[in-house]
Design an enzyme around this catalytic site. Structure first.
Site, PDB file in Angstrom:
ATOM      1  N   GLY A 201     -43.663 -55.282  45.415  1.00  0.00           N
ATOM      2  CA  GLY A 201     -42.206 -56.281  44.654  1.00  0.00           C
ATOM      3  C   GLY A 201     -43.261 -57.770  43.703  1.00  0.00           C
TER       4      GLY A 201
ATOM      5  N   GLY B  97     -49.270 -55.484  47.282  1.00  0.00           N
ATOM      6  CA  GLY B  97     -49.572 -54.378  47.580  1.00  0.00           C
ATOM      7  C   GLY B  97     -50.235 -53.750  49.084  1.00  0.00           C
TER       8      GLY B  97
ATOM      9  N   THR C 222     -46.388 -62.636  48.079  1.00  0.00           N
ATOM     10  CA  THR C 222     -45.200 -62.091  48.508  1.00  0.00           C
ATOM     11  C   THR C 222     -44.699 -63.284  48.404  1.00  0.00           C
ATOM     12  OG1 THR C 222     -43.924 -62.156  50.785  1.00  0.00           O
ATOM     13  CG2 THR C 222     -46.363 -63.410  51.015  1.00  0.00           C
TER      14      THR C 222
ATOM     15  N   ASP D   9     -41.611 -64.693  50.736  1.00  0.00           N
ATOM     16  CA  ASP D   9     -41.130 -65.033  51.440  1.00  0.00           C
ATOM     17  C   ASP D   9     -42.372 -65.710  52.002  1.00  0.00           C
ATOM     18  OD1 ASP D   9     -38.970 -63.336  50.848  1.00  0.00           O
ATOM     19  OD2 ASP D   9     -39.862 -61.303  52.138  1.00  0.00           O
TER      20      ASP D   9
ATOM     21  N   MET E 133     -33.228 -63.580  49.438  1.00  0.00           N
ATOM     22  CA  MET E 133     -34.612 -63.018  49.603  1.00  0.00           C
ATOM     23  C   MET E 133     -35.303 -63.764  51.464  1.00  0.00           C
ATOM     24  SD  MET E 133     -36.093 -61.968  46.377  1.00  0.00           S
ATOM     25  CE  MET E 133     -36.782 -59.888  47.097  1.00  0.00           C
TER      26      MET E 133
ATOM     27  N   GLU F  14     -31.752 -62.377  54.014  1.00  0.00           N
ATOM     28  CA  GLU F  14     -31.592 -60.851  53.965  1.00  0.00           C
ATOM     29  C   GLU F  14     -31.502 -60.586  55.506  1.00  0.00           C
ATOM     30  OE1 GLU F  14     -33.912 -58.145  51.619  1.00  0.00           O
ATOM     31  OE2 GLU F  14     -35.460 -59.892  51.079  1.00  0.00           O
TER      32      GLU F  14
ATOM     33  N   TYR G  33     -31.848 -60.976  42.940  1.00  0.00           N
ATOM     34  CA  TYR G  33     -33.321 -60.702  41.875  1.00  0.00           C
ATOM     35  C   TYR G  33     -33.395 -61.717  40.398  1.00  0.00           C
ATOM     36  CZ  TYR G  33     -32.518 -56.556  43.794  1.00  0.00           C
ATOM     37  OH  TYR G  33     -32.855 -54.866  44.383  1.00  0.00           O
TER      38      TYR G  33
END
Length: 495
Positions: A153, A242, A267, A269, A312, A368, A432
């Site tokens: 992402g 990835g 990441t 997060d 997120m 989320e 986003y």
């Protein structure tokens, strides 16, 4: 000796390269005590257990070393380079009342008396190799070829990482043959589409969100990727995101290839264990905080206004927690690490009802990944579906939560209102907007540090590592130590 005070600084540890380490006091000043290291195979176990990082010399033949181009510059002192034994302690939190075991007195080579001690809590304490440039490198910059790929992402700072890898390779090492792999791991299969990268082409990338190379999920074929590296003469590979960098590095090692694989972990997060934080996290919190403030403004504009913001955070609620605390206006923060329930004493409905009566508004921030268990229990969960990376697609907690709160609060608020007002709900989903923005100043600087240190490590011949900040110092951590592990909010401690 008992009256002397001992001060330990864990930021950078200079370790002995061989044998077993014990520590000893030596009086260098009548009112001062220093700690020196003694090499002795007959003493206690190693004080520091430095996590090993792969080096290409371990599996290649005829390995050569080259002087770092930076070491040839007049104004760069030798102290600027990282020593072979410099490391960073993994844990800096200590027990202030911890004791030490005092053994027999001894005398060192200079005739100074000292007392050997064994540190109970420090024996084999973990440490990581300090990141930074080495005086000697393992690749000839004039013949090296580097590749960069971004996977998974999007995240604020990806373009900054690409930029800084190119800048460091080109300006500090003189590596000019640099390519970008488009569209994630699948791009390795199409070398004709690879993009040549130079300083001019990446000059303003840090001002752009997303990834100029593009990205994708899945598409990882380890054997084909390594084949492509060999066929195209790549000996330096930089991966951001990835989760497949370790597989590539292990295959390179198995084949005995002189290719370094470095990973700049990505990441949004902030859920990678061991390291202090990941790039893009602060930018994401900043963007989420703006959304929370908007929701608060909307909630304050109407009677019984409720703003619900979904951010997120699949399995870790760091963005939700940090942005909620940073906004100073959130009344409730829901994260994946903590189960919640709607009704009854201690339920979130009663809490929000009380906040609405007192303040005439309330703001909820929900990650989320929160509430997935509750949704399943109430029959609101859908069938399990996975994306190309193997991630389970989450049920959308935002609209579901809004519906549940609206149904439960409308009647209670209408009864409490002299005007018959019901809940006025405003839902904001900035997902986003949070991940597609350019990095802020702090993240941009962090991307620079990570990218440059990744280049330093790879040029030195290290492989199969991530670069990250541990206790504020940049380190090289074996990928195996963080693979398939996750950093989550520690709900059992305040700090």
């Amino acid at each position: 000796m008992a009256k002397n005070r001992l001060f330990l600084q864990f930021l950078s540890l200079s370790l002995l390269p061989t044998a077993v380490y014990s520590w000893a006091f030596t009086s260098l000043h009548p009112r001062r005590t220093s700690l020196i290291a003694l090499s002795s195979v007959s003493k206690s176990s190693e004080l520091w257990n430095v996590e090993k990082v792969d080096h290409i010399s371990e599996w290649t033949t005829n390995h050569e070393s080259y002087p770092n181009p930076l070491s040839l510059k007049d104004k760069i002192p030798s102290s600027w380079f990282v020593g072979v034994d410099d490391a960073v302690a993994m844990n800096v939190k200590i027990d202030a009342h911890e004791t030490i075991d005092v053994s027999d007195d001894d005398t060192d080579e200079d005739g100074d008396e000292h007392t050997t001690v064994g540190h109970r809590g420090g024996i084999n304490a973990e440490a990581f190799i300090l990141a930074g440039p080495r005086a000697e490198i393992s690749f000839d910059p004039s013949t090296s070829k580097a590749a960069i790929v971004t996977c998974g992402g999007l995240c604020p700072g990806l373009n900054s990482v690409v930029r800084e890898v190119v800048m460091c390779l080109s300006r500090q090492y003189g590596v000019k043959d640099i390519v970008g792999i488009p569209k994630g791991y699948r791009g390795f299969l199409y070398p004709e589409e690879w993009k040549s990268l130079d300083e001019g082409g990446v000059q303003n990338l840090h001002n752009q969100g997303g990834s100029m190379l593009g990205s994708s999920r899945g598409g990882h074929d380890t054997g084909a990727i390594v084949d492509s590296l060999v066929n195209e003469g790549i000996n330096l590979l930089f991966v951001s995101g990835g989760g497949g960098a370790s597989k590539i590095a292990e295959e390179v090692k198995r084949r005995g290839l002189a290719i370094s694989v470095a990973c700049i972990p990505k990441t949004i997060d902030n859920d990678i264990p061991l390291i202090d934080r990941t790039f893009g996290f602060e930018t994401a919190c900043e963007a989420a905080c703006e959304a929370i403030k908007v929701a608060n403004t909307e909630a304050a504009g109407f009677p019984f206004g409720l703003g619900v913001v979904k951010v997120m955070g699949r399995n870790s609620g760091f963005i939700a927690m940090h942005s909620s605390l940073g906004s100073c206006v959130a009344d409730l923060c829901l994260v994946p690490e903590v189960d919640f329930y709607l009704d009854g004493k201690g339920g979130i409905v009663d809490h929000l009802y009380e906040r609405l009566l007192v303040n005439d508004k309330a703001v909820v921030v929900v990650a989320e990944g929160a509430g997935q268990k509750l949704m399943a229990e109430l029959g609101a969960a859908g069938e399990e579906v996975k994306d190309a990376s193997g991630n389970v697609l989450l049920d959308d907690v935002g609209p579901w939560l809004c519906k549940q709160l609206k149904q439960r609060l409308d009647e209670r608020l209408e009864e409490a209102s002299i005007h018959g007002d019901k809940l006025t709900l405003k839902y904001v989903d900035p997902s986003y907007m949070v991940r597609g923005v350019p990095p802020n100043t702090a993240d941009n600087l962090y991307c620079l540090q990570l990218a440059h240190n990744a280049v330093h490590g790879a040029m030195a011949g290290l492989s199969n590592f991530i670069v990250g900040s541990v206790n504020t110092k940049e380190c090289y951590v074996p990928i195996s130590m963080v693979a398939n592990k996750r950093n989550v909010i520690d709900t059992s401690h305040q700090s």
